[in-house]
Design an enzyme around this catalytic site. Structure first.
Site, PDB file in Angstrom:
ATOM      1  N   THR A 142       0.817  -1.211   0.000  1.00  0.00           N
ATOM      2  CA  THR A 142       0.000   0.000   0.000  1.00  0.00           C
ATOM      3  C   THR A 142       0.854   1.265   0.000  1.00  0.00           C
ATOM      4  OG1 THR A 142      -1.716  -1.183   1.207  1.00  0.00           O
ATOM      5  CG2 THR A 142      -1.835   1.216   1.227  1.00  0.00           C
ATOM      6  N   GLY A 187       2.047  -2.836   8.246  1.00  0.00           N
ATOM      7  CA  GLY A 187       2.383  -3.137   9.630  1.00  0.00           C
ATOM      8  C   GLY A 187       3.804  -3.633   9.755  1.00  0.00           C
ATOM      9  N   GLU A 439      -7.678  -6.839   3.545  1.00  0.00           N
ATOM     10  CA  GLU A 439      -7.916  -8.008   2.697  1.00  0.00           C
ATOM     11  C   GLU A 439      -9.203  -7.882   1.879  1.00  0.00           C
ATOM     12  OE1 GLU A 439      -5.860 -10.524   2.000  1.00  0.00           O
ATOM     13  OE2 GLU A 439      -4.426  -9.399   3.205  1.00  0.00           O
TER      14      GLU A 439
END
Length: 706
Positions: A142, A187, A439
Site C-alpha cells: 500500500t 504493519g 484483505e
C-alpha cells in the site's frame, strides 16, 4: 445464574477446541503465559501507558514468547523445521498473550510471500534467517496514494546492469518518484522490520515496464538496526486501534539491491536485464488463489472469536447488573431479563457461534481442495475454486461488518461502564475496526461475489447441462432450483410455513434465504442486461448495479452461514465416531441457529415481502419466533459464553470477570490511574492553586473591554 443452564458448557468447549485433549493443551499454554514469572505479559497497566511504552512492552512480550517457545520445544515438532510460527501451538500462544504484537506481519505476510513467490535458492538463503529472527520483515504494498488498485502503484524497480554501475550480476534501483508513491500503512514497517517485501513496477534492461513484482529490500542494518542509505521509514502516527503496531511509511531514494532480490519463482531477469516469465501450471495458479482465500477464511473465523469476547463481557455483566424492581418493588431485576437487552445481545451470541462453524467449514474446504491439487488430482475445476472465492469474499464482507457493529452494540449495552477502558470493550472494538477494510474492503468485495455468481445465471439461462454440472461441489449449487424457477417464468415460490412453529424450522428458513438470494441475483443480471441493451456502456451498467450487488452478496453470505451452522449440527448428530454433543447441547445450539435465521429475516423482512414470498401473517410469525428463541436461550446465555472459555487474563475486562465481582474490580482499576497517585492531584500547584487560592479568577469590578 449458571445453575439455570440446561447443558454442560465443557462439552461445547471441547467441540470448539476440537476435542478434550486440545482443550487441555490450550489451557496449559494459556497458563504458561499468564503465570510467567517475569510478569512481562501482564496487561493490567495497558490503559495507562503511552503508545510508545505499549509498543516497547509489546516487543518485550514477543521476545519473551520466543524464549518460552525455544525452552519448551515449540517449533521443534515434526514438520515445523525449527520455526515456531509453524507450530500448531503458536496461534494459541499468540491468543494467550492477549495483546497486539508489532512483529505479526513477519509471519502473516512476509514469510508466506518468500515461500510462495521466491525460488528454491532464495528460500534456502532467507528462510533460515526468518526462522532465527535475524531477518524480520513486512509486506510493503500500500502507498499513500494507492491501495487495492495495485496496477497503479508508483514505486519503481529499475534494472541496472553491471556495466552501468550495478553490482556483479546486475542490480535493481528501488525508487519512490513522488510523495504519493511513499509506502504507507504496512504493519511492522515503521520501526521494527529490517527487511520489506516491496511491491514495485518492474522496468527491465530494455526500459520496458513489466508490471508489479515483489522485491526483497533491506531497510535496516542487521547489526545495529540503523537505516540503510537511501531508506527513510517511520511510524504513521496514532490510529483508532492497534497502536502497539508500528504501521509505517517508507521512501526509497534510488536504493540499490542485488538482482537476485527480485522474487524469481514465476518471473526472472537475467544478468543482461532480459525479462522472462515462467509458465504457471493450472495447479500452481489454483494454489496461489487458495493461499489468498485462506487469509479471508481466517478472518471469518476470527470474527466469531472477537464477537464472542464482546458477548462474554456484556452478557456476564448484564447478569450481574440490576436495574428496576419487580412487581413487589423489593427485588431488583437483572438487566439481562429485560426483553430489549436480550434482543440487543443474544442475536450477537448466536452470530458468534454461527461464524465459528462457517469459519471451520471454509478452512476445511480450502485445505481439502489444496490437498487434492497437491496430490495431483485433476478433478478440481476452476469453477469450484472461483465459487469458493465468491463464498470467502461474501463471508468476509458480512462477518466482519456484523462483528465490528456487534462489538460496539455489546459495549453500548453495558451502559456507562461500557465506556470505561477497564471494561475491555473500547479497545476490543477499536482494534477490530481494521477488519472491514483489510484483505478487501467490505464495500468492494460484493463485486467479486456477483461476478462469479452471474456465471451460474448464464449457465442456467443457456440450459448448458455440462456448465451447470460443474457446480455440483460448489457452495452456490443451492441457488440452482430457485434460479431455474425464476428464470423459467415460474414465480410460484412462496414460504410453506403454516404456523408459528413451522416458521421456526431450519428448512423453512433456509428456503426463504435461498429464494431471496436467487431473486436478488436475477435482479442484478436483469438490471445490467437491460441497461446494456438500451445503449449504456458496460462499465456504467455495472457501476449502477453496485448497490444491488451488495444486497446479493449479503444474501449469499446469510444463506451459507445458516446452512453451515445447521449442517454442522446435523453432522454431529450423524457422526459415526459418536457426537461430541449430547441431546441438550444439540438442542441449545439448534436454538442459536434458529435465532440467527429468524433475527436476520426480521431485520430484512422487506426483501421477503417485496415479491410476496412471505405473507404479512408469516412476517408476524417471524417476529413472535424471535421472541420465543430469546426465551429459550435466556437461561443458557451465561453458560454459552462460558463455553467459549475466555480466561479473565484474555478478556482484560472488569465487567466480564468469571466470578462476577464487577464493582470491586472497577474501583480497583480506577484507583490505579496515575491521576490518583498523589494528593493534591497533578496540576494543582502549577495551575489550579492559582485559580482557587491565588484569586486569578476573582471578580474585581467592571474592567474596560478590548
Amino acid at each position: 445464574e449458571r445453575s439455570n443452564a440446561t447443558f454442560d458448557p465443557e462439552v461445547i468447549t471441547a467441540l470448539l477446541d476440537g476435542g478434550k485433549e486440545k482443550t487441555a493443551r490450550r489451557r496449559q499454554l494459556e497458563a504458561l503465559v499468564a503465570r510467567d514469572p517475569t510478569g512481562v505479559f501482564s496487561n493490567d497497566d495497558n490503559a495507562y501507558l503511552h503508545r510508545k511504552d505499549r509498543h516497547v512492552r509489546a516487543l518485550a512480550k514477543f521476545v519473551r514468547l520466543v524464549e518460552l517457545c525455544r525452552s519448551h520445544g515449540i517449533g521443534s515438532e515434526p514438520g515445523a523445521d525449527g520455526e515456531i510460527t509453524k507450530s500448531a501451538d503458536f496461534p494459541t500462544l499468540m491468543a494467550a498473550v492477549a495483546d497486539d504484537i508489532p512483529t505479526a506481519l513477519h509471519w502473516v505476510m512476509f514469510v508466506p510471500n518468500i515461500r510462495s513467490l521466491c525460488d528454491d535458492e532464495q528460500q534456502a538463503e532467507w528462510l533460515p534467517m526468518c526462522r532465527d529472527w535475524k531477518m524480520i520483515g513486512c509486506y510493503a504494498q500500500t502507498e499513500l496514494g494507492h491501495g487495492s488498485n495495485i496496477r497503479a502503484l508508483e514505486t519503481t524497480a529499475t534494472f541496472l546492469p553491471e556495466s552501468k554501475g550495478g553490482d556483479k550480476g546486475g542490480s535493481w534501483i528501488i525508487n519512490s518518484p513522488s510523495l504519493t508513491s511513499s509506502k504507507f500503512w504496512p504493519g511492522t514497517l515503521g520501526r521494527t522490520a529490517n527487511h520489506a517485501m516491496v511491491i514495485a513496477q518492474l522496468i527491465d534492461g530494455d526500459g520496458k515496464h513489466r508490471g508489479i513484482h515483489n522485491f526483497l529490500v533491506p531497510l535496516r542494518s542487521m547489526d545495529d538496526h540503523t537505516l540503510l542509505p537511501g531508506v527513510i521509514t517511520g511510524d504513521i502516527g496514532p490510529k483508532i486501534g492497534l497502536n502497539n503496531y508500528d504501521n509505517g511509511f517508507a521512501r526509497f531514494d534510488n536504493v540499490k539491491i542485488p538482482r537476485r532480490n527480485m522474487a524469481m519463482r514465476f518471473a526472472q531477469v537475467d544478468e543482461q536485464g532480459k525479462y522472462t516469465k515462467a509458465s504457471m501450471s493450472d495447479a500452481t495458479s489454483k494454489i496461489s488463489y487458495i493461499t489468498m482465500m485462506l487469509v479471508r477464511a481466517f478472518i471469518v473465523n476470527e470474527a466469531g472469536k472477537n464477537l464472542a469476547q464482546a458477548c462474554t463481557v456484556s452478557i456476564r455483566y448484564s447478569a450481574v447488573r440490576r436495574q428496576g424492581f419487580d412487581e413487589s418493588s423489593r427485588r431488583e431485576l437483572q438487566i439481562l431479563d429485560y426483553r430489549q437487552q436480550q434482543h440487543r445481545l443474544l442475536p450477537h451470541l448466536c452470530e458468534s457461534y454461527c461464524f465459528f462453524f462457517t469459519g471451520k467449514k471454509l478452512l476445511d474446504h480450502l485445505f481439502s481442495i489444496e490437498n487434492r491439487i497437491v496430490s495431483g488430482s485433476d478433478d478440481v475445476l476452476k469453477t469450484e475454486v472461483a465459487d469458493l472465492h465468491a463464498s470467502s469474499s461474501a463471508l468476509k464482507s458480512f462477518t466482519t461488518t456484523v462483528a465490528a457493529d456487534g462489538i460496539e452494540d455489546c459495549r453500548k449495552a453495558c451502559g456507562g461502564h461500557g465506556f470505561l477502558q477497564a471494561s475491555g470493550l473500547p479497545e476490543l472494538a477499536c482494534t477490530y475496526l481494521q477488519n472491514p477494510t483489510v484483505e478487501g474492503d467490505n464495500q468492494m468485495l460484493p463485486q467479486q461475489v456477483v461476478k462469479v455468481l452471474l456465471k451460474l445465471v448464464t449457465a442456467i439461462q443457456s440450459g448448458d447441462a455440462d456448465a451447470i454440472g460443474q457446480y455440483k461441489r460448489c457452495d452456490s449449487r443451492y441457488l440452482i432450483p430457485s434460479l431455474k424457477s425464476i428464470l423459467g417464468g415460474d414465480n410460484a415460490e412462496e414460504c410453506r410455513a403454516t404456523n408459528e412453529e413451522t416458521m421456526t424450522d431450519i428448512a423453512t428458513l433456509l428456503a426463504a434465504y435461498r429464494h431471496r438470494a436467487a431473486r436478488l441475483l436475477v435482479g442484478v443480471a436483469a438490471q445490467i442486461q437491460e441497461a446494456v441493451s438500451e445503449g449504456a456502456a458496460m462499465q456504467k451498467a455495472w457501476n449502477d448495479a453496485l448497490i444491488q450487488m451488495a444486497r446479493v452478496s449479503r444474501a449469499h453470505a446469510m444463506y451459507l452461514l445458516l446452512d453451515n451452522f445447521a449442517t454442522s449440527l446435523e453432522d454431529e448428530r450423524q457422526s459415526k465416531a459418536g457426537s461430541q454433543l449430547g441431546p441438550n447441547e444439540i438442542e441449545v445450539m439448534t436454538d442459536l441457529a434458529r435465532l440467527f435465521g429468524l433475527y436476520w429475516l426480521e431485520r430484512e423482512i422487506g426483501d421477503f415481502l417485496e415479491d410476496g414470498y412471505l405473507s404479512s401473517e408469516q412476517a408476524g410469525w417471524v417476529r413472535s419466533g424471535v421472541l420465543k428463541m430469546l426465551d429459550n436461550i435466556r437461561p443458557n446465555a451465561v453458560a454459552l459464553v462460558d463455553a467459549r472459555d475466555f480466561s479473565d487474563f484474555r478478556l482484560k475486562s472488569a465487567l466480564g470477570r468469571y466470578d462476577g465481582n464487577v464493582y470491586p474490580e472497577i474501583m480497583k482499576t480506577a484507583k490505579k490511574d496515575p491521576l490518583n497517585q498523589t494528593e493534591p492531584g497533578p496540576g494543582y500547584e502549577e495551575h489550579l492553586k492559582r485559580l482557587i487560592v491565588g484569586g486569578v479568577g476573582a471578580f474585581t469590578g467592571t474592567q474596560s473591554r478590548l
